[in-house]
Design an enzyme around this catalytic site. Structure first.
Site, PDB file in Angstrom:
ATOM      1  N   GLU A 485       0.825  -1.215   0.000  1.00 38.34           N
ATOM      2  CA  GLU A 485       0.000   0.000   0.000  1.00 38.34           C
ATOM      3  C   GLU A 485       0.859   1.264   0.000  1.00 38.34           C
ATOM      4  OE1 GLU A 485      -2.917  -0.509  -0.742  1.00 38.34           O
ATOM      5  OE2 GLU A 485      -3.031  -2.643  -0.248  1.00 38.34           O
ATOM      6  N   HIS A 488       1.906   2.351  -3.418  1.00 38.62           N
ATOM      7  CA  HIS A 488       0.903   3.070  -4.206  1.00 38.62           C
ATOM      8  C   HIS A 488       1.040   4.588  -4.073  1.00 38.62           C
ATOM      9  CE1 HIS A 488      -1.371  -0.102  -5.991  1.00 38.62           C
ATOM     10  NE2 HIS A 488      -1.726  -0.659  -4.840  1.00 38.62           N
ATOM     11  N   GLU A 507      -1.046  -1.637  -9.860  1.00 36.66           N
ATOM     12  CA  GLU A 507      -0.958  -2.868  -9.074  1.00 36.66           C
ATOM     13  C   GLU A 507       0.289  -3.690  -9.380  1.00 36.66           C
ATOM     14  OE1 GLU A 507      -2.621  -3.104  -6.623  1.00 36.66           O
ATOM     15  OE2 GLU A 507      -4.409  -1.913  -6.957  1.00 36.66           O
TER      16      GLU A 507
END
Length: 720
Positions: A485, A488, A507
């Site tokens: 995460e 990202h 992703e």
């Protein structure tokens, strides 16, 4: 490209006509009501004329009012009828049959689904033709189309921002001296001046956005809502340039709205949060969904005392008591982001605290810099994005290994968070910095979301949602998901895909980088141990990809389904996300896995050090922007002359990895090599041992069950 949507298909429509008008800033003022499960309030949109319209109008008619030359510094000229081919406003009446439009002479203001309209007559609104089509301008009004779903729109009005005290400073620049003093033109000019203020005046800008959002209305606007859109018009206004640039929408969500979920947390207390719906945020507020419509926002959210409001925001908000039992929370962002990245969570969260976890700004002498001189040369170059307060140009931010962070969780999970999560966050943030450099965002909140969350994690600007499932798995499961995460922040947020079908840009990178980050966060790992760990993960992912490819539709396995048409939109800016509403797609990981293996292959070919250096260069060049696959591949290959003579080209990579279904040929050849890894062999032997042990236990249990059945049958016989 002119897109025709079919409501029976599984594509997600992006209806907003972003080529005609762009939202530059949102101001939200909302109340959260847990009894009715409704979020209600107003949203004020500050708009600018879209780039395609400006480009078309600059070459169309040259005899219009000259004062609009000053309206847009990017080259807009006189207001005139945009000349486009074919339909492009993308009226939802043309695309879907259930648009809530009152026909000529009708008096209904809502349909069976609760959609509303305040239009008295819509015979002048184009259905199949472009509402800004030059040939039809004689009797057609311009439509502003917003993405909207599952909302009850109550009122739309123009905002009289010229009535704001002190706003006159935005009417006195040299650019406005020749502007007509007509009030409508003046309001639009003020909006332009406000949204284009330099980044060093961002706090002043936020202040005036707030003041303008509270200004009185100066006339209701006609609107219609449909299955996927909200259409707004002002009678007699035929061009985006003349359309009001500040509008206020009063609305409320529906309990069944798909952008947020109303539930209870693990302690049984009510909460609501955005859970990453396939329809994004259009059921939370009317917006422009296409990624190109990046904007800033600020929001005031009121809830009952005792509730904590977390949101995508640069500031760590603190509650302000408005009246007894009611508190207000205020957040803002100054970095333009797609509306889909807006995130909110309201619940009785508790902050998890532990001593000695301060995020310090370190100087260059306090740690060994992991970057080369080339990295520092790139940082001296100017950024390529629109102007905003950029951390990549902030000397202090570029040296900040660990950004400030907070952790929130339900009361019953606080001990688990303190035991596992708190100590991992600074390690993972530091590892990410040592790999990619400057953190794009200034702070981070981490929230353990309710048990109905369907994923392991979700990243948004300044906030990460984590599933409770990662907590019992020890540091490895929690750490790897946290690293994913955090990745990202760079890929998916600071750098976004211009076309949402290219999910692998987000992703695939996050999956690849989670391994790199986690290896560096585990400082005790040797190089051999790190390599073995990554080989084992590669094998497990390969098997998962193989299984998914064997059990899914081929068209869902393509990383770039639009191929060479990727990134194209209609004349109005409307488009669609291919298979965006397909139920199976939510559970597929092909974009994670094929993207990961593509990046792993490139890293193996180029060497990890060279590859990571190229990633840092790409980040510095494209942060704050939207990209396509070829932007990354071209940047990666341009600095490697020897690759130009080989078969490694943008075209070959696209053909082998992005544009075809199934497992890529280069990956098929590599699949067997991981079995030679020592750690893989150890794990395989351990798995085999437990399978055999389980089989023995099941055989033994089966015999025991047969004996029990005989005894039971005898018992029944004697009972009879």
């Amino acid at each position: 490209m002119e897109t025709q949507l079919d409501p029976t298909k599984d594509d997600l429509p992006l209806m907003a006509n972003t080529s005609h008008m762009l939202v530059k800033h949102y101001v939200l003022d909302l109340d959260v009501d847990f009894k009715s499960r409704v979020i209600e309030g107003i949203i004020v949109l500050f708009l600018e004329t879209g780039s395609r319209y400006r480009k078309a109008s600059s070459t169309d008619k040259k005899g219009c009012q000259s004062h609009l030359n000053e309206t847009c510094k990017t080259g807009a000229s006189e207001p005139c009828h945009v000349s486009v081919s074919n339909a492009s406003v993308f009226s939802s009446e043309a695309e879907y049959s259930n648009l809530a439009v009152c026909r000529k002479g009708g008096k209904d203001t809502s349909d069976k689904n609760g959609n509303h309209s305040n239009e008295k007559q819509t015979s002048g609104i184009s259905s199949s033709k472009n509402c800004c089509d030059k040939e039809n301008h004689g009797n057609k009004d311009f439509l502003l189309v917003l993405d909207c779903c599952d909302l009850s729109v109550l009122k739309v009005e123009e905002v009289d921002i010229a009535a704001v005290s002190g706003i006159e400073k935005f009417t006195m620049s040299a650019e406005l001296t020749d502007v007509s003093k007509e009030l409508e033109n003046l309001r639009n000019q003020i909006v332009h001046e406000l949204v284009t203020l330099p980044s060093d005046r961002c706090q002043e800008q936020l202040h005036y956005f707030t003041c303008c959002s509270q200004a009185p209305g100066c006339g209701e606007l006609e609107f219609t809502t449909g299955r996927w859109s909200l259409e707004i018009r002002k009678q007699g206004v035929q061009t985006p340039t003349d359309f009001p640039h500040a509008i206020r929408i009063r609305y409320k969500t529906k309990p069944e709205g798909r952008s947020v979920t109303w539930t209870t947390d693990q302690s049984g207390r009510p909460c609501v949060y955005t859970m990453g719906s396939p329809i994004n945020n259009r059921a939370l507020f009317p917006c422009q969904e296409p990624p190109i419509a990046s904007s800033t926002w600020q929001a005031s959210v009121r809830a009952s005392a005792g509730f904590v409001v977390l949101m995508s925001g640069e500031n760590s908000a603190e509650p302000v008591q408005l009246q007894e039992g009611i508190t207000s929370w205020y957040y803002y962002v100054t970095m333009p982001m797609p509306a889909s990245t807006f995130t909110i969570a309201v619940g009785c969260w508790q902050e998890v605290k532990q001593q000695c976890f301060a995020a310090d700004i370190q100087t260059e002498d306090e740690f060994s810099m992991p970057f080369s001189q080339d990295d520092f040369r790139w940082h001296k170059e100017s950024c390529g994005h629109v102007e905003y307060p950029c951390r990549f140009q902030n000397p202090a931010a570029t040296l900040q290994r660990v950004i400030p962070y907070r952790v929130f969780a339900p009361l019953c999970l606080m001990e688990h968070c303190e035991e596992h999560l708190l100590q991992l966050i600074p390690q993972c943030l530091s590892a990410a910095y040592s790999t990619l450099g400057t953190h794009p965002f200034s702070r981070l909140d981490v929230l353990i979301v309710p048990s109905n969350f369907s994923s392991l994690g979700m990243a948004s600007p300044h906030i990460i949602f984590l599933s409770q499932s990662v907590l019992p798995g020890g540091s490895h499961l929690c750490g790897t998901r946290l690293c994913h995460e955090i990745a990202h922040s760079w890929f998916g947020l600071a750098i976004g895909a211009r076309d949402w079908t290219e999910e692998w840009i987000s992703e695939g990178f996050a999956t690849f980088l989670e391994d790199v980050f986690w290896a560096r966060a585990q400082q005790q790992l040797s190089c051999d141990e790190e390599k073995e760990q990554q080989e084992l993960k590669a094998l497990l992912r390969w098997r998962r990809l193989r299984d998914e490819v064997q059990n899914s539709e081929e068209e869902l396995q393509v990383l770039r389904p639009h191929k060479e048409s990727t990134g194209e939109v209609s004349e109005s800016g409307a488009s669609f996300v291919k298979h965006g509403l397909k139920a199976e797609k939510v559970f597929m990981q092909v974009h994670y896995l094929k993207g990961y293996f593509l990046l792993r292959s490139l890293a193996s070919t180029l060497g990890e050090a060279s590859y990571l250096a190229s990633l840092r260069k790409f980040i510095h060049k494209f942060h704050g922007q939207l990209v396509l696959s070829q932007d990354f591949l071209s940047t990666l290959l341009e600095d490697i002359p020897e690759q130009k003579e080989s078969e490694l080209t943008v075209e070959s990579i696209s053909q082998n990895w992005l544009d075809t279904s199934g497992i890529p040929k280069p990956l098929l050849e590599e699949g067997e090599t991981w079995k030679e890894c020592k750690l893989v062999q150890q794990v395989s032997a351990e798995v085999t041992k437990w399978i055999q042990a389980n089989q023995r236990i099941r055989k033994s249990s089966k015999k025991k069950r047969k004996q029990d059945e005989v005894v039971f049958q005898k018992h029944i016989w004697y009972s009879c």
